[in-house]
Motif scaffolding. Structure first.
Motif, PDB file in Angstrom:
ATOM      1  N   UNK A 158       0.732  -3.858  14.658  1.00 19.15           N
ATOM      2  CA  UNK A 158       0.563  -5.349  14.471  1.00 19.15           C
ATOM      3  C   UNK A 158       0.211  -5.837  13.152  1.00 19.15           C
ATOM      4  N   UNK A 159      -0.336  -5.055  12.501  1.00 16.55           N
ATOM      5  CA  UNK A 159      -0.642  -5.146  11.106  1.00 16.55           C
ATOM      6  C   UNK A 159       0.431  -5.004  10.164  1.00 16.55           C
ATOM      7  N   UNK A 160       1.389  -4.663  10.237  1.00 16.38           N
ATOM      8  CA  UNK A 160       2.304  -4.505   9.289  1.00 16.38           C
ATOM      9  C   UNK A 160       3.221  -6.012   9.289  1.00 16.38           C
ATOM     10  N   UNK A 199       1.021  -1.048   0.057  1.00 12.65           N
ATOM     11  CA  UNK A 199      -0.037  -0.033   0.000  1.00 12.65           C
ATOM     12  C   UNK A 199       0.624   1.070   0.135  1.00 12.65           C
ATOM     13  N   UNK A 200       0.109   2.494  -0.269  1.00 11.44           N
ATOM     14  CA  UNK A 200       0.875   3.663  -0.539  1.00 11.44           C
ATOM     15  C   UNK A 200       0.265   4.575   0.585  1.00 11.44           C
ATOM     16  N   UNK A 201       1.194   5.574   1.060  1.00 10.57           N
ATOM     17  CA  UNK A 201       0.460   6.650   2.015  1.00 10.57           C
ATOM     18  C   UNK A 201       1.095   8.096   1.067  1.00 10.57           C
ATOM     19  N   UNK A 202       0.330   9.009   1.104  1.00 19.31           N
ATOM     20  CA  UNK A 202       0.864  10.223   0.218  1.00 19.31           C
ATOM     21  C   UNK A 202       0.901  11.371   1.475  1.00 19.31           C
ATOM     22  N   UNK A 203       1.651  12.521   1.343  1.00 20.63           N
ATOM     23  CA  UNK A 203       1.619  13.553   1.994  1.00 20.63           C
ATOM     24  C   UNK A 203       1.932  14.521   0.919  1.00 20.63           C
ATOM     25  N   UNK A 258       5.899   3.694   1.210  1.00 16.00           N
ATOM     26  CA  UNK A 258       5.336   2.220   0.777  1.00 16.00           C
ATOM     27  C   UNK A 258       5.346   1.279   2.169  1.00 16.00           C
ATOM     28  N   UNK A 259       4.184   0.743   2.160  1.00 11.87           N
ATOM     29  CA  UNK A 259       4.055  -0.266   3.451  1.00 11.87           C
ATOM     30  C   UNK A 259       3.546  -1.633   2.888  1.00 11.87           C
ATOM     31  N   UNK A 260       3.791  -2.664   3.464  1.00 15.34           N
ATOM     32  CA  UNK A 260       3.262  -4.119   3.153  1.00 15.34           C
ATOM     33  C   UNK A 260       2.514  -4.757   4.403  1.00 15.34           C
ATOM     34  N   UNK A 271      -4.996  -2.056   4.904  1.00 13.04           N
ATOM     35  CA  UNK A 271      -5.841  -0.524   5.198  1.00 13.04           C
ATOM     36  C   UNK A 271      -5.577  -0.150   6.389  1.00 13.04           C
ATOM     37  N   UNK A 272      -5.357  -0.924   7.330  1.00 10.67           N
ATOM     38  CA  UNK A 272      -5.026  -0.640   8.947  1.00 10.67           C
ATOM     39  C   UNK A 272      -3.555  -0.135   8.921  1.00 10.67           C
ATOM     40  N   UNK A 273      -2.729  -0.793   8.185  1.00  9.48           N
ATOM     41  CA  UNK A 273      -1.297   0.047   8.186  1.00  9.48           C
ATOM     42  C   UNK A 273      -1.471   1.262   7.649  1.00  9.48           C
ATOM     43  N   UNK A 274      -2.270   1.593   6.496  1.00  5.70           N
ATOM     44  CA  UNK A 274      -2.034   2.955   5.691  1.00  5.70           C
ATOM     45  C   UNK A 274      -2.717   4.026   6.671  1.00  5.70           C
ATOM     46  N   UNK A 275      -3.839   3.634   7.404  1.00  7.29           N
ATOM     47  CA  UNK A 275      -4.539   4.862   8.133  1.00  7.29           C
ATOM     48  C   UNK A 275      -3.527   5.095   9.556  1.00  7.29           C
ATOM     49  N   UNK A 276      -2.852   3.878   9.944  1.00 11.04           N
ATOM     50  CA  UNK A 276      -2.242   4.264  10.929  1.00 11.04           C
ATOM     51  C   UNK A 276      -0.776   5.009  10.989  1.00 11.04           C
TER      52      UNK A 276
END
Length: 372
Positions: free
Chosen positions: A279-281, A252-256, A303-305, A313-318
């Motif tokens: 824990x979700x990562x 997943x991706x997270x943008x700022x 970038x996260x996995x 979804x949990x990792x991205x929002x966190x």
């Protein structure tokens, strides 16, 4: 007196014998279920005790009602009714037995593969569900046809029906073209491994999980617990996203959008700390880089996995939430800002807030165009 006792003995004996055999069979299945807790077959077979008892009772009455002398003036009607009950209950019993066998086979397979190959388990579950629907439909059609053939009038009409079967088949095929296409699409989905029960899909811009697959339609449960029902032919004729295809692992991706002075190196270290506490990562990979820039901001992408769609979804929002909070507390200058200061002007160029003669201009005053 004999005319009264004989029907009571025959009917009562049939009912009592049916109850006794049904009770004994149920006790045997119950003991077998207790001795074999690792297989649900015997417990599932107990669900068929009602159609089993109906088959026994109808068969006993069908074979002994003539000697009982029950309603001699309506002997044909009684025989026809008992035959129909016998055929219907036998079809019901066959469906229950088939369901028990198929469900037991699937349970054993799922118990052995659920941890090592969950995608294959979902595939088999989809196939089993559709196979049971096909078996139920075939048994039902055969039972109805058998019931109809017990009537002499239907036997006489059978020859003419078979003679015109070709024309009727063509007409029915044209009339039910969409239904037949959906049925063939359902079989193609079941054995082609396009989509399975439990897969995470994106259809028409909606993200959800496949909840039910039949021969004609498919139900997707969205993240907000809505249900989207779609014809199965949609999945064989249009592209769609299946996030569970192959391995369920996802990136997943997270943008700022930040100021040019954002501390990118410090953000990389903070991203690593956030993921270690999440824990979700799944620990496979992560990264952070500047992917774009504009005159006012830079675009930073992380970038996260994760092991599946729910965890990504949990990792991205966190990551998004904690990174923004950290920037606000430690590096507020990195947040995007709107520059309201006057831009530096080259020498000799009038300032935007002064008139051509150098006199200050009021806020509401607009430049003149030279007309009037």
């Amino acid at each position: 007196m004999e005319n009264v006792l004989r029907p009571l003995i025959v009917i009562g004996g049939s009912v009592v014998l049916t109850l006794a055999i049904g009770w004994a069979t149920d006790k045997l299945l119950q003991k077998a279920d207790a001795r074999n807790p690792h297989t649900p077959l015997w417990g599932l077979l107990r669900r068929g005790r009602i159609p089993y008892q109906l088959v026994l009772c109808a068969a006993l009455l069908r074979g002994s009602y003539v000697e009982a002398g029950v309603l001699p003036k309506h002997r044909v009607g009684v025989a026809q009714t008992l035959t129909l009950v016998l055929i219907g209950s036998a079809a019901w019993l066959v469906i229950r037995i088939a369901a028990a066998i198929v469900e037991t086979s699937y349970s054993r397979f799922a118990h052995a593969r659920i941890h090592s190959d969950p995608a294959r388990v979902r595939r088999v579950r989809t196939q089993v569900t559709l196979i049971m629907r096909v078996v139920s439909a075939v048994v039902g059609v055969v039972a109805v046809a058998s019931m109809l053939l017990t009537f002499p009038e239907m036997r006489a009409a059978g020859a003419s029906l078979l003679a015109s079967a070709g024309i009727l088949g063509i007409v029915a095929g044209v009339a039910a073209q969409s239904t037949l296409s959906n049925m063939f699409a359902g079989l193609q989905i079941a054995f082609g491994d396009m989509v399975r029960i439990g897969d995470t899909v994106v259809v028409d811009g909606e993200w959800g999980t496949v909840e039910e697959i039949t021969l004609t339609f498919l139900t997707v449960r969205t993240w907000d617990e809505r249900r989207i029902t779609m014809p199965v032919s949609y999945f064989t004729s249009k592209p769609f996203e299946n996030w569970s295809r192959g391995t369920p692992q996802m990136t997943g991706t997270v943008f700022w959008h930040l100021d040019h002075s954002a501390p990118v190196e410090a953000m990389r270290e903070k991203l690593r700390d956030i993921l270690r506490e999440c824990p979700a990562w799944d620990g496979r990979d992560y990264g952070l880089a500047v992917t774009d820039s504009t005159p006012n901001t830079v675009q930073v992408r992380a970038l996260v996995t994760a092991k599946d769609a729910d965890d990504i979804w949990t990792v991205r929002v966190t990551v998004r939430e904690q990174m923004v909070r950290w920037l606000c507390e430690r590096h507020p200058y990195a947040l995007p800002r709107v520059n309201t200061a006057d831009a530096a002007q080259p020498p000799g160029v009038p300032h935007a807030r002064t008139s051509p003669d150098g006199m200050p201009r009021r806020a509401h005053e607009t430049p003149r165009t030279g007309r009037g």
